[in-house]
Design a protein around this motif. Structure first.
Motif, PDB file in Angstrom:
ATOM      1  N   PRO A   6       0.795  -1.229   0.000  1.00  0.00           N
ATOM      2  CA  PRO A   6       0.000   0.000   0.000  1.00  0.00           C
ATOM      3  C   PRO A   6       0.832   1.288   0.000  1.00  0.00           C
ATOM      4  O   PRO A   6       0.348   2.323  -0.429  1.00  0.00           O
ATOM      5  N   ASP A   7       2.085   1.255   0.431  1.00  0.00           N
ATOM      6  CA  ASP A   7       2.852   2.505   0.564  1.00  0.00           C
ATOM      7  C   ASP A   7       3.791   2.702  -0.632  1.00  0.00           C
ATOM      8  O   ASP A   7       4.203   1.770  -1.317  1.00  0.00           O
ATOM      9  N   LEU A   8       4.134   3.976  -0.847  1.00  0.00           N
ATOM     10  CA  LEU A   8       4.944   4.387  -1.998  1.00  0.00           C
ATOM     11  C   LEU A   8       6.362   3.810  -1.944  1.00  0.00           C
ATOM     12  O   LEU A   8       6.902   3.393  -2.975  1.00  0.00           O
ATOM     13  N   LEU A  14       9.593  -2.378  -5.341  1.00  0.00           N
ATOM     14  CA  LEU A  14       9.086  -3.424  -6.216  1.00  0.00           C
ATOM     15  C   LEU A  14       9.306  -3.048  -7.682  1.00  0.00           C
ATOM     16  O   LEU A  14       9.704  -3.890  -8.498  1.00  0.00           O
ATOM     17  N   GLU A  15       9.082  -1.800  -8.016  1.00  0.00           N
ATOM     18  CA  GLU A  15       9.297  -1.313  -9.385  1.00  0.00           C
ATOM     19  C   GLU A  15      10.763  -1.491  -9.791  1.00  0.00           C
ATOM     20  O   GLU A  15      11.058  -1.960 -10.897  1.00  0.00           O
TER      21      GLU A  15
END
Length: 117
Positions: A6-8, A14-15
């Motif tokens: 949920p957090d940036l 992950l990106e």
């Protein structure tokens, strides 16, 4: 309900991981496809070819000097292994030296070729 964090911060992590993984997969695909392509050997540039020292041509005939291992001078074929360090000679000069009494090598036997008409 999403299966992503949920957090940036974790989404950015992950990106990054996915980008690195995708890059590795693409590199592996390219490596597997590479042997299927015809290989071309790289031609050296003209400058690289000019930088390579040219080996001198082996003379057809030579004369070895009298030395510690060889008590007298001998006439040899240019490719004779027994000649050691030789001074190159033309066929005419080698014939003249043989006629003047210079010994012919017993290994390469140049007189068999030089004395033919």
């Amino acid at each position: 309900m999403s299966d992503l964090p949920p957090d940036l911060d974790r989404l950015r992590t992950l990106e990054t991981w996915l980008s690195i993984s995708l890059k590795r997969v693409r590199e592996e695909i390219a490596a597997v496809e590479r042997p299927a392509q015809p290989r071309r050997s790289p031609r050296p540039s003209a400058a690289a070819r000019a930088a390579v020292p040219r080996r001198e041509r082996t003379p057809d005939w030579g004369i070895s000097s009298a030395d510690i291992g060889a008590p007298v001078a001998e006439i040899h074929r240019g490719d004779c292994f027994a000649g050691g360090a030789m001074q190159p000679l033309s066929a005419e000069r080698a014939r003249a030296e043989l006629a003047d009494g210079v010994r012919a090598c017993g290994v390469c036997r140049p007189e068999t070729v030089l004395r033919r008409p």
